[in-house]
Design an enzyme around this catalytic site. Structure first.
Site, PDB file in Angstrom:
ATOM      1  N   GLU A   1     100.515  10.938  25.545  1.00 34.21           N
ATOM      2  CA  GLU A   1      99.364  11.855  25.590  1.00 34.21           C
ATOM      3  C   GLU A   1      99.570  12.862  26.710  1.00 34.21           C
ATOM      4  OE1 GLU A   1      94.676  11.826  27.016  1.00 34.21           O
ATOM      5  OE2 GLU A   1      95.583   9.942  26.353  1.00 34.21           O
TER       6      GLU A   1
ATOM      7  N   THR B   1      91.910  15.128  26.532  1.00 41.87           N
ATOM      8  CA  THR B   1      90.850  15.950  27.134  1.00 41.87           C
ATOM      9  C   THR B   1      90.396  17.051  26.171  1.00 41.87           C
ATOM     10  OG1 THR B   1      92.055  15.578  29.211  1.00 41.87           O
ATOM     11  CG2 THR B   1      90.042  16.846  29.368  1.00 41.87           C
TER      12      THR B   1
ATOM     13  N   LYS C   1      88.647   5.041  22.498  1.00 41.99           N
ATOM     14  CA  LYS C   1      89.096   5.035  23.891  1.00 41.99           C
ATOM     15  C   LYS C   1      87.927   4.558  24.749  1.00 41.99           C
ATOM     16  CE  LYS C   1      90.002   8.492  27.503  1.00 41.99           C
ATOM     17  NZ  LYS C   1      90.528   9.831  27.789  1.00 41.99           N
TER      18      LYS C   1
END
Length: 219
Positions: free
Chosen positions: A44, A76, A136
């Protein structure tokens, strides 16, 4: 296997998702290479700076020529525009600090894994209703493994991955896996600012190998 299934399988198989960002393109590329050498096949990159999109675009190009079996995810993601931009440049999966319904609506029909950050059962239910399968847990250091343990049986069809507060030690990793997570996200505890600043790619590779070995032993 669908793209969502493939990304899910890869992340769960390696058990850890390294995440990082660096403003410098060449440093970003060299870290990617060091993680690949260590055995990582899904990573990521976080969209946290002005050069994130251009760096990611270059990372995707290098990936295509040097490491075609590497999945590149972007983190993000907070709005639809970001999701569209990174989808255009070839992101394989997308991760948010929170659940963004319009991002789920955009990505899931395109067969792209979307993993939103959730910290309450209400948020997890909303994400699950939108078709999300990979949650997540964020911030992991606030929630703790006890939270995962408490909600695991309520959501049997979901995969969970804590990010934040997961150390590279066997004790920390084991506490999360024992609670029922499918993988752990690791940022600065694995790819630290000091190591990036020193361009110490050898240590990043060595530490990543260690974490992969710990996880394989736990499995």
């Amino acid at each position: 296997m669908t793209r969502i299934q493939s990304a899910t399988h890869t992340i769960i198989s390696q058990g850890v998702l390294p995440l990082y960002y660096h403003a410098d393109e060449s440093v970003s590329l060299d870290i990617l290479r060091s993680l690949y050498r260590a055995g990582i096949r899904a990573v990521e990159y976080t969209s946290r700076g002005g050069s994130a999109l251009s760096n990611f675009t270059k990372m995707a190009e290098i990936r295509n020529t040097e490491m075609p079996d590497m999945l590149l995810g972007i983190g993000t993601i907070k709005n639809l525009q970001q999701a569209e931009e990174y989808h255009r440049v070839g992101a394989d999966f997308f991760i948010s600090p929170g659940f963004v319904p319009e991002v789920a609506e955009y990505l899931i029909p395109k067969d792209r894994l979307y993993s939103p950050g959730c910290m309450t059962p209400t948020e997890i239910i909303a994400a699950e209703k939108a078709g999300v399968t990979f949650i997540k847990l964020f911030p992991g250091n606030v929630l703790g493994a006890g939270f995962m343990n408490a909600v695991r049986d309520v959501f049997p069809n979901l995969n969970f991955m804590p990010t934040g507060g997961v150390d590279t030690t066997k004790e920390s990793i084991e506490s999360w896996f024992s609670a029922g997570v499918s993988a752990v996200g690791m940022g600065s505890k694995l790819v630290s600012k000091d190591l990036m600043q020193a361009k110490d790619y050898g240590t990043i590779e060595k530490e990543t190998r260690k974490v992969l070995e710990i996880i394989q032993a736990l499995k």
